[in-house]
Motif scaffolding. Structure first.
Motif, PDB file in Angstrom:
ATOM      1  N   UNK A  62      -6.950 -39.323 -10.217  1.00 38.10           N
ATOM      2  CA  UNK A  62      -6.325 -38.141 -10.808  1.00 38.10           C
ATOM      3  C   UNK A  62      -6.924 -37.836 -12.181  1.00 38.10           C
ATOM      4  N   UNK A  63      -7.345 -38.851 -12.902  1.00 40.70           N
ATOM      5  CA  UNK A  63      -7.930 -38.617 -14.218  1.00 40.70           C
ATOM      6  C   UNK A  63      -9.288 -37.942 -14.102  1.00 40.70           C
ATOM      7  N   UNK A  64     -10.180 -38.505 -13.304  1.00 38.33           N
ATOM      8  CA  UNK A  64     -11.507 -37.884 -13.197  1.00 38.33           C
ATOM      9  C   UNK A  64     -11.397 -36.491 -12.573  1.00 38.33           C
ATOM     10  N   UNK A  65     -10.477 -36.333 -11.630  1.00 36.08           N
ATOM     11  CA  UNK A  65     -10.255 -35.004 -11.055  1.00 36.08           C
ATOM     12  C   UNK A  65      -9.813 -34.020 -12.133  1.00 36.08           C
ATOM     13  N   UNK A  66      -8.872 -34.419 -12.975  1.00 35.71           N
ATOM     14  CA  UNK A  66      -8.362 -33.521 -14.013  1.00 35.71           C
ATOM     15  C   UNK A  66      -9.458 -33.140 -14.998  1.00 35.71           C
ATOM     16  N   UNK A  67     -10.323 -34.086 -15.325  1.00 39.15           N
ATOM     17  CA  UNK A  67     -11.443 -33.787 -16.221  1.00 39.15           C
ATOM     18  C   UNK A  67     -12.393 -32.785 -15.564  1.00 39.15           C
ATOM     19  N   UNK A  68     -12.664 -32.959 -14.278  1.00 37.24           N
ATOM     20  CA  UNK A  68     -13.538 -32.022 -13.571  1.00 37.24           C
ATOM     21  C   UNK A  68     -12.908 -30.636 -13.496  1.00 37.24           C
ATOM     22  N   UNK A  69     -11.599 -30.577 -13.239  1.00 38.93           N
ATOM     23  CA  UNK A  69     -10.913 -29.286 -13.202  1.00 38.93           C
ATOM     24  C   UNK A  69     -11.005 -28.610 -14.567  1.00 38.93           C
ATOM     25  N   UNK A  70     -10.803 -29.369 -15.635  1.00 38.64           N
ATOM     26  CA  UNK A  70     -10.870 -28.803 -16.979  1.00 38.64           C
ATOM     27  C   UNK A  70     -12.262 -28.261 -17.285  1.00 38.64           C
ATOM     28  N   UNK A  71     -13.287 -28.960 -16.818  1.00 36.01           N
ATOM     29  CA  UNK A  71     -14.659 -28.490 -17.052  1.00 36.01           C
ATOM     30  C   UNK A  71     -14.900 -27.173 -16.337  1.00 36.01           C
ATOM     31  N   UNK A  72     -14.460 -27.078 -15.088  1.00 35.35           N
ATOM     32  CA  UNK A  72     -14.625 -25.825 -14.337  1.00 35.35           C
ATOM     33  C   UNK A  72     -13.819 -24.709 -14.995  1.00 35.35           C
ATOM     34  N   UNK A  73     -12.602 -25.039 -15.427  1.00 34.26           N
ATOM     35  CA  UNK A  73     -11.748 -24.027 -16.053  1.00 34.26           C
ATOM     36  C   UNK A  73     -12.385 -23.486 -17.326  1.00 34.26           C
ATOM     37  N   UNK A  74     -12.958 -24.353 -18.142  1.00 33.55           N
ATOM     38  CA  UNK A  74     -13.615 -23.893 -19.367  1.00 33.55           C
ATOM     39  C   UNK A  74     -14.798 -22.990 -19.038  1.00 33.55           C
ATOM     40  N   UNK A  75     -15.563 -23.365 -18.018  1.00 35.10           N
ATOM     41  CA  UNK A  75     -16.714 -22.552 -17.629  1.00 35.10           C
ATOM     42  C   UNK A  75     -16.282 -21.160 -17.188  1.00 35.10           C
ATOM     43  N   UNK A  76     -15.299 -21.114 -16.290  1.00 35.47           N
ATOM     44  CA  UNK A  76     -14.820 -19.830 -15.784  1.00 35.47           C
ATOM     45  C   UNK A  76     -14.202 -18.993 -16.906  1.00 35.47           C
ATOM     46  N   UNK A  77     -13.356 -19.625 -17.716  1.00 35.92           N
ATOM     47  CA  UNK A  77     -12.693 -18.892 -18.784  1.00 35.92           C
ATOM     48  C   UNK A  77     -13.702 -18.326 -19.777  1.00 35.92           C
ATOM     49  N   UNK A  78     -14.700 -19.123 -20.124  1.00 38.15           N
ATOM     50  CA  UNK A  78     -15.716 -18.638 -21.048  1.00 38.15           C
ATOM     51  C   UNK A  78     -16.495 -17.472 -20.488  1.00 38.15           C
ATOM     52  N   UNK A  79     -16.858 -17.542 -19.212  1.00 42.47           N
ATOM     53  CA  UNK A  79     -17.621 -16.464 -18.584  1.00 42.47           C
ATOM     54  C   UNK A  79     -16.812 -15.181 -18.467  1.00 42.47           C
ATOM     55  N   UNK A  80     -15.487 -15.306 -18.377  1.00 42.34           N
ATOM     56  CA  UNK A  80     -14.621 -14.137 -18.200  1.00 42.34           C
ATOM     57  C   UNK A  80     -14.041 -13.621 -19.512  1.00 42.34           C
ATOM     58  N   UNK A  81     -14.395 -14.251 -20.622  1.00 41.70           N
ATOM     59  CA  UNK A  81     -13.876 -13.803 -21.906  1.00 41.70           C
ATOM     60  C   UNK A  81     -12.433 -14.179 -22.139  1.00 41.70           C
ATOM     61  N   UNK A  82     -12.001 -15.283 -21.532  1.00 44.22           N
ATOM     62  CA  UNK A  82     -10.624 -15.753 -21.683  1.00 44.22           C
ATOM     63  C   UNK A  82     -10.546 -16.864 -22.724  1.00 44.22           C
ATOM     64  N   UNK A  83      -9.343 -17.352 -22.958  1.00 47.41           N
ATOM     65  CA  UNK A  83      -9.159 -18.423 -23.934  1.00 47.41           C
ATOM     66  C   UNK A  83      -9.469 -19.762 -23.274  1.00 47.41           C
ATOM     67  N   UNK A  84     -10.586 -20.353 -23.633  1.00 44.16           N
ATOM     68  CA  UNK A  84     -11.021 -21.594 -22.986  1.00 44.16           C
ATOM     69  C   UNK A  84     -10.088 -22.756 -23.305  1.00 44.16           C
ATOM     70  N   UNK A  85      -9.498 -22.760 -24.502  1.00 39.80           N
ATOM     71  CA  UNK A  85      -8.616 -23.869 -24.878  1.00 39.80           C
ATOM     72  C   UNK A  85      -7.338 -23.873 -24.049  1.00 39.80           C
ATOM     73  N   UNK A  86      -6.749 -22.704 -23.815  1.00 39.86           N
ATOM     74  CA  UNK A  86      -5.535 -22.633 -23.004  1.00 39.86           C
ATOM     75  C   UNK A  86      -5.849 -22.999 -21.560  1.00 39.86           C
ATOM     76  N   UNK A  87      -6.938 -22.484 -21.009  1.00 44.19           N
ATOM     77  CA  UNK A  87      -7.319 -22.819 -19.637  1.00 44.19           C
ATOM     78  C   UNK A  87      -7.538 -24.322 -19.491  1.00 44.19           C
ATOM     79  N   UNK A  88      -8.183 -24.928 -20.479  1.00 47.37           N
ATOM     80  CA  UNK A  88      -8.441 -26.366 -20.438  1.00 47.37           C
ATOM     81  C   UNK A  88      -7.141 -27.160 -20.533  1.00 47.37           C
ATOM     82  N   UNK A  89      -6.232 -26.756 -21.405  1.00 53.35           N
ATOM     83  CA  UNK A  89      -4.970 -27.473 -21.568  1.00 53.35           C
ATOM     84  C   UNK A  89      -4.171 -27.469 -20.272  1.00 53.35           C
ATOM     85  N   UNK A  90      -4.073 -26.314 -19.629  1.00 53.02           N
ATOM     86  CA  UNK A  90      -3.331 -26.221 -18.373  1.00 53.02           C
ATOM     87  C   UNK A  90      -4.001 -27.074 -17.302  1.00 53.02           C
ATOM     88  N   UNK A  91      -5.337 -27.032 -17.248  1.00 49.54           N
ATOM     89  CA  UNK A  91      -6.070 -27.814 -16.255  1.00 49.54           C
ATOM     90  C   UNK A  91      -5.849 -29.306 -16.460  1.00 49.54           C
TER      91      UNK A  91
END
Length: 404
Positions: A62-91
């Motif tokens: 679950x830990x490595x999965x959560x880290x991978x999800x957070x990495x994908x979330x930051x990538x997507x959020x950054x590309x879409x002009x969203x708040x990367x910190x909030x996306x990462x926190x939720x992930x």
């Protein structure tokens, strides 16, 4: 630069318990940091994704999965002009509520808690960050911002109809209890950042379950050649790198599968956000539809892959046998603690003494069992149910399950 429909930290709805603003971190950065430093986050290291924690060093937890999800979330959020910190926190927080033994453990707790208000891992994650983490002098929980709590609660979509009727049966007690004190507007969609965290979860597990299944030997690359998305990915690698060694071939193909999913999400989001032109984060919630999602075509193809994984991996004979063993452990531990709550650690007994009735006690027991790691659950079952000696317990985990 963030778009107008991103969650801007200066417009946050704040925290349940008011706090002085940090001079060097935004509210969402502070949320992320509190999640990473929580006890529940550390425990994810020894919680199952698919395979039991001790079965191999390379399988996802679950830990490595959560880290991978957070990495994908930051990538997507950054590309879409969203708040990367909030996306990462939720992930990072999205799986905090998972009990030991993955979905198998959750299914057992759902059944055991059915008479007491139910159990749901998303609701349990909310309970952890609002009540069960007890490290701060001024409040229980992590006192996260409204936006992060909203994302944890409803990143998969609204939980209530507009008239307040639950969409999928009664709300789990943990969610209903907190929402009664701090309205998370469960009848609306979540922010774009929360939707990003949800789709990042799908991207991550669709990718890494293929990788873990191959490593486990439950299926082969030849099997994946016959599936959509994975078949073309392997074919492309073979055309570009004929004769590539097997492990490199596998990695190159699966990274292409990863890329296909990410690019599809970005394309769909651009198509949906353009005509909608939401002018604020609230406008995204008010659209009434999910805007961060897979295309219909890719979703159909991923369903084929998920069905393949269900048959060949999640319900493989060896996995089914393990599911039966760990289900029995949860089935033993829960009623034991209900009958003998004095077996709970000392720091839990204050809550037990304040509990009134079986439902209140069951919720405490569920909190405790859900917080266990795979390893600790195996050890406690051996100690309390099987009556193993300290020497035998010291050899766990591994021996208890490998000795089938």
């Amino acid at each position: 630069m963030m778009k107008p429909f991103a969650a801007h930290p200066q417009q946050s709805r704040g925290r349940l318990h008011a706090e002085k603003m940090s001079t060097f971190r935004s509210p969402f950065q502070r949320d992320r940091d509190r999640i990473i430093h929580s006890s529940a986050f550390r425990r994810l290291k020894h919680k199952t994704q698919v395979f039991i924690e001790h079965e191999g060093d390379y399988y996802r937890t679950r830990l490595t999965h959560s880290i991978e999800v957070a990495q994908v979330a930051r990538t997507l959020a950054g590309a879409l002009g969203l708040n990367t910190d909030l996306a990462e926190a939720i992930a990072l927080a999205h799986d905090l509520g998972h009990p030991p033994f993955g979905h198998t453990g959750e299914e057992a707790l759902e059944r055991l808690m059915a008479p007491y208000g139910g159990f749901d891992h998303n609701a349990q994650a909310l309970r952890i960050v609002t009540a069960l983490e007890r490290h701060y002098a001024d409040f229980d929980g992590l006192n996260l911002t409204w936006e992060t709590l909203e994302g944890i609660a409803k990143h998969n979509g609204p939980l209530l109809d507009p008239d307040g009727t639950p969409r999928k049966g009664p709300l789990p007690y943990a969610l209903a209890d907190y929402n009664a004190r701090h309205d998370l507007e469960l009848q609306t969609h979540a922010s774009a950042e929360a939707q990003v965290a949800a789709i990042a979860d799908d991207v991550a597990y669709n990718h890494h379950d293929l990788h873990d299944g191959l490593r486990s030997g439950l299926f082969t690359e030849d099997d994946l050649m016959a599936l959509p998305i994975t078949g073309p990915a392997f074919a492309e690698v073979d055309a570009l790198y004929p004769g590539l060694e097997p492990m490199r071939r596998r990695h190159e193909a699966l990274r292409r599968v990863f890329g296909v999913m990410v690019e599809d999400v970005l394309a769909v989001a651009a198509t949906r956000l353009g005509p909608a032109a939401p002018g604020s984060a609230q406008a995204v919630r008010d659209l009434g539809v999910t805007i961060i999602r897979f295309s219909d075509r890719l979703f159909r193809e991923l369903k084929v892959i998920r069905q393949f994984l269900f048959t060949r991996m999640y319900r493989a004979p060896s996995v089914v046998a393990m599911r039966a063993e760990v289900t029995a452990m949860v089935d033993d531990l829960f009623p034991l603690y209900m009958a003998r709550p004095e077996l709970l650690p000392a720091e839990w007994r204050r809550d037990v003494e304040a509990a009134r009735g079986d439902t209140a006690l069951a919720r405490i027991v569920a909190d405790y069992v859900a917080g266990m790691t795979d390893r600790f659950a195996i050890q406690e079952h051996a100690r309390l149910v099987k009556g193993l000696s300290p020497q035998d317990i010291h050899a766990l985990p591994g021996r208890a399950l490998r000795g089938r």
